[in-house]
Enzyme design. Sequence first.
Site, PDB file in Angstrom:
ATOM      1  CE  LYS A  22      -1.652   1.637   4.036  1.00 48.87           C
ATOM      2  NZ  LYS A  22      -1.283   3.021   4.281  1.00 48.87           N
ATOM      3  CG  ASN A  23       2.412   2.532   3.537  1.00 45.30           C
ATOM      4  OD1 ASN A  23       1.233   2.817   3.302  1.00 45.30           O
ATOM      5  ND2 ASN A  23       2.852   2.231   4.738  1.00 45.30           N
ATOM      6  CB  CYS A 116      -5.413  10.206  11.560  1.00 43.32           C
ATOM      7  SG  CYS A 116      -3.831   9.413  11.727  1.00 43.32           S
ATOM      8  NE  ARG A 121       0.329   9.962   9.952  1.00 39.90           N
ATOM      9  CZ  ARG A 121      -0.017   8.941   9.151  1.00 39.90           C
ATOM     10  NH1 ARG A 121      -1.212   8.421   9.243  1.00 39.90           N
ATOM     11  NH2 ARG A 121       0.841   8.501   8.260  1.00 39.90           N
ATOM     12  CG  ASP A 304       3.222   1.236   9.537  1.00 40.62           C
ATOM     13  OD1 ASP A 304       3.448   1.400   8.326  1.00 40.62           O
ATOM     14  OD2 ASP A 304       3.018   2.175  10.323  1.00 40.62           O
ATOM     15  NE  ARG A 396      -6.843   4.026   4.251  1.00 38.38           N
ATOM     16  CZ  ARG A 396      -5.956   4.572   5.086  1.00 38.38           C
ATOM     17  NH1 ARG A 396      -6.265   4.746   6.347  1.00 38.38           N
ATOM     18  NH2 ARG A 396      -4.782   4.923   4.659  1.00 38.38           N
TER      19      ARG A 396
END
Length: 415
Positions: A22-23, A116, A121, A304, A396
């Site tokens: 994803k990243n 968030c 962030r 993460d 997601r």
Amino acid sequence: MSKLKIEGGNELTGSIKISGAKNSAVALIPAAILSKTRSTIFNVPKISDIEYLIKITELLNCQVSIKEDIMSIDTTNIRYNAIPEELSEMMRASYYYMGAMLARFKKAEISFPGGCKIGNRPIDLHLKGFEKLGAKITQIKNKYILEAKELIGTKIYLDFASVGATINLMLAAVGAKGKTIIENAAKEPEIVNIASFLINMGAQIKGAGTSTIIIEGTNDLDNGIVEVFPDRIEASTYLILGALIGKDLTIEGAIKEHINPVLDKLVEAGANYNITNNRITISKINKIKPVSIKTQVYPGFPTDVQQPFTTLLTQAEGNSKIIETIYESRFKHTEYLNLMGADTTAEGNVLYIKGPTKLKGENVYATDLRGGASLVIAALIAEGTTTIDNTEHILRGYEDIVIKLQKVGAKIEEI
Ligand code: EPZ
């Protein structure tokens, strides 16, 4: 609001194929607008963030087509457009259009969400770097307007080895005149993935993956082609699951050196695994040993993975500790782990975990992507049924998580 319903206790066996990261993907798609006419991206994960990036790319009058996991982006008729809030606020990584549009159009207009669940962030390092390259930035509430007569290559020192700022500044520097040196750059594999895409387009970039990246501005970039790296965080998440309830659970397609710190910690906790090619097979640890973890920038233990790893440590025989050094509040998921029976205590950026504790099914809530993943793991080892709410977060970042887990024997369904 989608929900997951999970019955705990099943042993998981079989193999899980790791998807594109994803990243990486969320930076590669914005980067594609630097290519004059077309780009091809292989191994694109089917996750909701990608859909929003396609919408933004189409808003710039590009054609995007996907066949299987191959994305083709035609930028021949690209046209500048401000990026409206309803699109850009759907995901933080839309900020990569700032760097890409500065390089391509010397201007960008985009709005950002504030913080968030895992911290506020900010994007100050991105903006400071853009200004050093010659951009003028106007901020009206959470809308940013960037413009530059031209971008001039320069030396940029990052106060913190920020992944996003490193990538964003690399994108902008490609469109600058002369040489840019980014010092104290992030070294995550995603940086290398994006740099290889730009180099394939014709960009001159050296040092991606080290803390000093040198970019020589060029303006005839075309025919970008790249394969998205396998998702090291997804792979780590499923390896943790295998260490808890796996029976020869095989994780296919991960790149070992991208997950060394996680494999090392799993071994410290008592796991053993074997690797043939890019297939890692792991089974349930009989007696999980407590460990201490400190999250750090790559190649340290990834922030993460600290949330999924927390769930493993609730089953360790003894007291474990996690020090979170990257975000200021990334322990929100522990409220729900404790509700399920875990015994964790957060003090500032340190999390103390007492184990082993018996987890039981509860109705819980995904506070964020990786927090949600820690609850999926908890639900799969808990006694009884768990429902997890707000699972858009999880979907997601984990392509086909329900199908992948059902395939190896998990009792999980989306309701
Ligand atoms: C990327 O976020 C990842 N997201 C995050 O993954 C990951 O946790 C993070 O890198 C660290 O590895 C994507 O790649 C889309 P940072 P990013 O800039 O780029 C502070 C997930 O679960 N900071 O390295 O935003 C920031 O507040 C997500 O997949 C500034 O202060 O991370 C944070 O405390 C979560 N100013 C720290 O640096 C800035 O200008 C790390 O941020 C930028 C960052």
